[in-house]
Design a protein around this motif. Structure first.
Motif, PDB file in Angstrom:
ATOM      1  N   ILE A   4      26.159  37.560  32.960  1.00  0.00           N
ATOM      2  CA  ILE A   4      27.417  37.860  32.272  1.00  0.00           C
ATOM      3  C   ILE A   4      28.542  37.925  33.292  1.00  0.00           C
ATOM      4  O   ILE A   4      28.389  38.472  34.377  1.00  0.00           O
ATOM      5  N   ASN A   5      29.678  37.342  32.943  1.00  0.00           N
ATOM      6  CA  ASN A   5      30.854  37.391  33.815  1.00  0.00           C
ATOM      7  C   ASN A   5      32.093  37.498  32.936  1.00  0.00           C
ATOM      8  O   ASN A   5      32.465  36.546  32.269  1.00  0.00           O
ATOM      9  N   THR A   6      32.721  38.678  32.920  1.00  0.00           N
ATOM     10  CA  THR A   6      33.917  38.865  32.117  1.00  0.00           C
ATOM     11  C   THR A   6      35.189  38.758  32.955  1.00  0.00           C
ATOM     12  O   THR A   6      36.282  38.866  32.426  1.00  0.00           O
ATOM     13  N   TYR A   7      35.028  38.574  34.240  1.00  0.00           N
ATOM     14  CA  TYR A   7      36.174  38.441  35.149  1.00  0.00           C
ATOM     15  C   TYR A   7      36.818  37.079  34.913  1.00  0.00           C
ATOM     16  O   TYR A   7      36.151  36.050  34.906  1.00  0.00           O
ATOM     17  N   ASN A   8      38.137  37.074  34.686  1.00  0.00           N
ATOM     18  CA  ASN A   8      38.813  35.802  34.442  1.00  0.00           C
ATOM     19  C   ASN A   8      40.028  35.636  35.343  1.00  0.00           C
ATOM     20  O   ASN A   8      40.388  36.522  36.087  1.00  0.00           O
TER      21      ASN A   8
ATOM     22  N   MET B 193      28.696  40.252  46.867  1.00  0.00           N
ATOM     23  CA  MET B 193      29.045  40.670  45.514  1.00  0.00           C
ATOM     24  C   MET B 193      30.315  39.967  45.067  1.00  0.00           C
ATOM     25  O   MET B 193      31.391  40.209  45.604  1.00  0.00           O
ATOM     26  N   VAL B 194      30.188  39.123  44.074  1.00  0.00           N
ATOM     27  CA  VAL B 194      31.325  38.428  43.490  1.00  0.00           C
ATOM     28  C   VAL B 194      31.781  39.234  42.283  1.00  0.00           C
ATOM     29  O   VAL B 194      30.958  39.682  41.480  1.00  0.00           O
ATOM     30  N   LYS B 195      33.078  39.424  42.144  1.00  0.00           N
ATOM     31  CA  LYS B 195      33.601  40.200  41.021  1.00  0.00           C
ATOM     32  C   LYS B 195      33.126  39.592  39.710  1.00  0.00           C
ATOM     33  O   LYS B 195      33.199  38.379  39.516  1.00  0.00           O
ATOM     34  N   ASN B 196      32.643  40.451  38.801  1.00  0.00           N
ATOM     35  CA  ASN B 196      32.195  39.955  37.515  1.00  0.00           C
ATOM     36  C   ASN B 196      32.610  40.849  36.352  1.00  0.00           C
ATOM     37  O   ASN B 196      32.041  40.792  35.280  1.00  0.00           O
ATOM     38  N   MET B 197      33.628  41.699  36.575  1.00  0.00           N
ATOM     39  CA  MET B 197      34.099  42.600  35.524  1.00  0.00           C
ATOM     40  C   MET B 197      35.592  42.426  35.304  1.00  0.00           C
ATOM     41  O   MET B 197      36.375  42.400  36.250  1.00  0.00           O
TER      42      MET B 197
END
Length: 71
Positions: A62-66, A2-6
């Motif tokens: 979707i990926n909102t993690y920046n 699981m890669v962070k995506n939030m």
């Protein structure tokens, strides 16, 4: 894996929504089947917020993690 995506903002909004639903249930504003469905969704929101991963985001790409959130 699981890669962070939030993003932090996403997490904050989800936790806020979960807390509002729990409060509305606590004061008996929502009851019955609607309350159960909303509480389950709130639990999912809280869990995904704590692990920084949303399976639906992954499914839809979707990926909102920046980079700002990585600090």
């Amino acid at each position: 894996m699981m890669v962070k995506n939030m993003s932090g903002f996403d997490r904050m909004i989800r936790i806020l929504i979960a807390l509002i639903v729990v409060y509305l249930y606590y004061i008996n504003y929502i009851t019955g089947t609607a309350a159960i469905v909303l509480l389950v969704l709130s639990a999912i929101f809280a869990i995904t917020s704590f692990i920084n991963f949303c399976p639906l985001y992954k499914l839809f790409g979707i990926n909102t993690y920046n980079k700002v959130d990585k600090k």
